[in-house]
Scaffold this active site. Structure first.
Site, PDB file in Angstrom:
ATOM      1  N   THR A  19       0.796  -1.254   0.197  1.00  0.00           N
ATOM      2  CA  THR A  19       0.057   0.058   0.032  1.00  0.00           C
ATOM      3  C   THR A  19       0.767   1.278  -0.077  1.00  0.00           C
ATOM      4  O   THR A  19       1.937   1.233   0.437  1.00  0.00           O
ATOM      5  CB  THR A  19      -1.156   0.036   1.458  1.00  0.00           C
ATOM      6  OG1 THR A  19      -1.653   1.257   1.112  1.00  0.00           O
ATOM      7  CG2 THR A  19      -0.158  -0.026   2.836  1.00  0.00           C
ATOM      8  N   ASN A  42      -0.433   4.089   1.196  1.00  0.00           N
ATOM      9  CA  ASN A  42      -1.481   5.164   2.044  1.00  0.00           C
ATOM     10  C   ASN A  42      -0.516   4.968   3.452  1.00  0.00           C
ATOM     11  O   ASN A  42      -0.581   4.093   3.899  1.00  0.00           O
ATOM     12  CB  ASN A  42      -2.640   4.239   2.216  1.00  0.00           C
ATOM     13  CG  ASN A  42      -3.702   5.062   3.328  1.00  0.00           C
ATOM     14  OD1 ASN A  42      -2.968   5.648   4.154  1.00  0.00           O
ATOM     15  ND2 ASN A  42      -4.847   4.880   3.173  1.00  0.00           N
ATOM     16  N   ASP A  46      -7.239  -4.637   1.465  1.00  0.00           N
ATOM     17  CA  ASP A  46      -8.355  -3.559   0.739  1.00  0.00           C
ATOM     18  C   ASP A  46      -9.179  -3.194   1.794  1.00  0.00           C
ATOM     19  O   ASP A  46      -9.694  -4.242   2.499  1.00  0.00           O
ATOM     20  CB  ASP A  46      -8.964  -4.168  -0.348  1.00  0.00           C
ATOM     21  CG  ASP A  46      -9.653  -3.074  -1.464  1.00  0.00           C
ATOM     22  OD1 ASP A  46      -8.927  -2.147  -1.775  1.00  0.00           O
ATOM     23  OD2 ASP A  46     -10.951  -3.204  -1.551  1.00  0.00           O
ATOM     24  N   SER A  47      -9.589  -1.980   1.919  1.00  0.00           N
ATOM     25  CA  SER A  47     -10.545  -1.831   3.081  1.00  0.00           C
ATOM     26  C   SER A  47     -11.721  -0.637   2.760  1.00  0.00           C
ATOM     27  O   SER A  47     -11.376  -0.019   1.641  1.00  0.00           O
ATOM     28  CB  SER A  47      -9.907  -1.394   4.358  1.00  0.00           C
ATOM     29  OG  SER A  47      -8.947  -0.505   4.014  1.00  0.00           O
ATOM     30  N   GLY A  62      -8.256   9.172   6.744  1.00  0.00           N
ATOM     31  CA  GLY A  62      -9.617   8.933   5.774  1.00  0.00           C
ATOM     32  C   GLY A  62     -11.127   9.248   6.762  1.00  0.00           C
ATOM     33  O   GLY A  62     -11.239  10.464   6.990  1.00  0.00           O
ATOM     34  N   ASP A  67     -12.015   8.441   9.453  1.00  0.00           N
ATOM     35  CA  ASP A  67     -12.007   8.255  11.177  1.00  0.00           C
ATOM     36  C   ASP A  67     -12.511   9.490  11.691  1.00  0.00           C
ATOM     37  O   ASP A  67     -13.376   9.180  12.764  1.00  0.00           O
ATOM     38  CB  ASP A  67     -10.185   8.242  11.482  1.00  0.00           C
ATOM     39  CG  ASP A  67      -9.767   6.738  11.355  1.00  0.00           C
ATOM     40  OD1 ASP A  67     -10.625   6.036  11.134  1.00  0.00           O
ATOM     41  OD2 ASP A  67      -8.634   6.748  11.256  1.00  0.00           O
ATOM     42  N   HIS A 101     -11.133  -2.645  12.117  1.00  0.00           N
ATOM     43  CA  HIS A 101     -11.217  -3.826  11.044  1.00  0.00           C
ATOM     44  C   HIS A 101      -9.854  -4.262  10.663  1.00  0.00           C
ATOM     45  O   HIS A 101      -9.606  -5.308  10.326  1.00  0.00           O
ATOM     46  CB  HIS A 101     -11.991  -3.183  10.043  1.00  0.00           C
ATOM     47  CG  HIS A 101     -11.423  -1.861   9.528  1.00  0.00           C
ATOM     48  ND1 HIS A 101     -11.270  -1.029  10.476  1.00  0.00           N
ATOM     49  CD2 HIS A 101     -11.208  -1.205   8.345  1.00  0.00           C
ATOM     50  CE1 HIS A 101     -10.742   0.211   9.818  1.00  0.00           C
ATOM     51  NE2 HIS A 101     -10.685  -0.082   8.478  1.00  0.00           N
TER      52      HIS A 101
HETATM   53  P1  IMP Z   1      -8.235   1.090  -0.416  1.00  0.00           P
HETATM   54  O1  IMP Z   1      -8.122   0.001   0.430  1.00  0.00           O
HETATM   55  O2  IMP Z   1      -6.710   1.561  -0.676  1.00  0.00           O
HETATM   56  O3  IMP Z   1      -8.889   1.185  -1.678  1.00  0.00           O
HETATM   57  O4  IMP Z   1      -8.730   2.410   0.452  1.00  0.00           O
HETATM   58  C1  IMP Z   1      -9.227   2.519   1.670  1.00  0.00           C
HETATM   59  C2  IMP Z   1     -10.180   3.578   1.645  1.00  0.00           C
HETATM   60  O5  IMP Z   1     -11.174   3.228   2.541  1.00  0.00           O
HETATM   61  C3  IMP Z   1      -9.402   4.662   2.378  1.00  0.00           C
HETATM   62  O6  IMP Z   1      -8.853   5.643   1.505  1.00  0.00           O
HETATM   63  C4  IMP Z   1     -10.493   5.328   3.268  1.00  0.00           C
HETATM   64  O7  IMP Z   1     -10.976   6.075   2.668  1.00  0.00           O
HETATM   65  C5  IMP Z   1     -11.455   4.243   3.782  1.00  0.00           C
HETATM   66  N1  IMP Z   1     -10.778   3.632   4.806  1.00  0.00           N
HETATM   67  C6  IMP Z   1     -10.275   2.195   4.916  1.00  0.00           C
HETATM   68  N2  IMP Z   1      -9.774   2.021   6.239  1.00  0.00           N
HETATM   69  C7  IMP Z   1      -9.960   3.072   7.014  1.00  0.00           C
HETATM   70  C8  IMP Z   1      -9.763   3.482   8.513  1.00  0.00           C
HETATM   71  O8  IMP Z   1      -9.163   2.727   9.166  1.00  0.00           O
HETATM   72  N3  IMP Z   1      -9.859   4.672   8.783  1.00  0.00           N
HETATM   73  C9  IMP Z   1     -10.570   5.631   7.881  1.00  0.00           C
HETATM   74  N4  IMP Z   1     -11.019   5.291   6.585  1.00  0.00           N
HETATM   75  C10 IMP Z   1     -10.574   4.071   6.175  1.00  0.00           C
END
Ligand code: IMP
Length: 200
Positions: free
Chosen positions: A7, A9, A69-70, A151, A153, A178
């Site tokens: 990732t 992020n 992925d979340s 994100g 939060d 999660h």
């Molecule tokens: P991806 O998994 O890179 O597609 O992005 C997951 C997106 O879900 C993030 O950019 C956030 O917008 C949101 N997200 C996932 N996990 C969290 C978290 O722990 N806190 C807040 N937002 C989250």
């Protein structure tokens, strides 16, 4: 053993480090150490996207990968933003704009129930894969508060709490999130793998 965190992020990297760093013999690498391309998240489920990322990054780098992925699923929005959470307000990802859109969509809505979902895939160099999922239930606040996390939060209040994830200490988020629920079971898998490699 080197494990590449799949990732870019920074919020996720921080949390994954806190979960995995205490494992002796495991060396975590990021995109800065081992560059990998962006993998298009074209799947319709978190699991599909996590697998796409794990396989894409593994084939580009040849090392063991942890991909995740979340996203946030809101009941009143029939599961949205879901797999589109990162780009809910458009591309590139803008967390503040995403949160503003979410609050706009929920204007006047009393059912604020929501859940964060995470699917983590551990892929070893030889192609073995282990997948685990984690969920955190809660509700969407009326306005953003707090400066921690990332994100959504600032607008997510976990069940059993009155503060948002952005107000709670990072240690608390990392006990109940999660992501920790998905990744914690993989710690045992990694420990077993490290033991097996040490005894070879
Ligand atoms: P991806 O998994 O890179 O597609 O992005 C997951 C997106 O879900 C993030 O950019 C956030 O917008 C949101 N997200 C996932 N996990 C969290 C978290 O722990 N806190 C807040 N937002 C989250």
């Amino acid at each position: 053993m080197i494990l590449l965190l799949g990732t870019g992020n920074p919020g996720k990297i921080r949390e994954l480090r806190a979960i995995l760093e205490p494992i002796p013999g495991l060396q975590l690498a990021t995109r800065d150490d081992t560059p990998f391309p962006d993998i298009p998240e074209v799947g319709s489920t978190f699991a599909e996207n996590a697998i796409l990322k794990a396989r894409g990054i593994a084939s580009a780098t040849g090392v063991a990968v942890l991909a995740e992925d979340s996203g946030l699923c809101v009941r009143a929005l029939r599961g949205a933003p879901g797999v589109r959470s990162a780009r809910y307000a458009g591309s590139p990802t803008d967390h503040r704009a995403n949160t503003e859109r979410l609050l706009r969509e929920l204007t006047g809505v009393t059912d604020r129930a929501a859940r964060f979902v995470s699917v983590a895939v551990l892929r070893f160099e030889d192609g073995r894969e282990v997948l685990r999922a984690g969920v955190l239930a809660g509700r969407i606040a009326r306005r953003p508060t707090g400066s921690g996390g990332f994100g959504y939060d600032p607008v997510f209040v976990p069940d059993g709490f009155t503060q948002t994830l952005a107000e709670l200490p990072p240690e608390t988020k990392n006990e109940l999130s999660h992501r920790v629920r998905a990744v914690n079971p993989l710690r045992g898998v990694l420990r077993q793998e490290l033991d097996a490699r040490a005894s070879r």
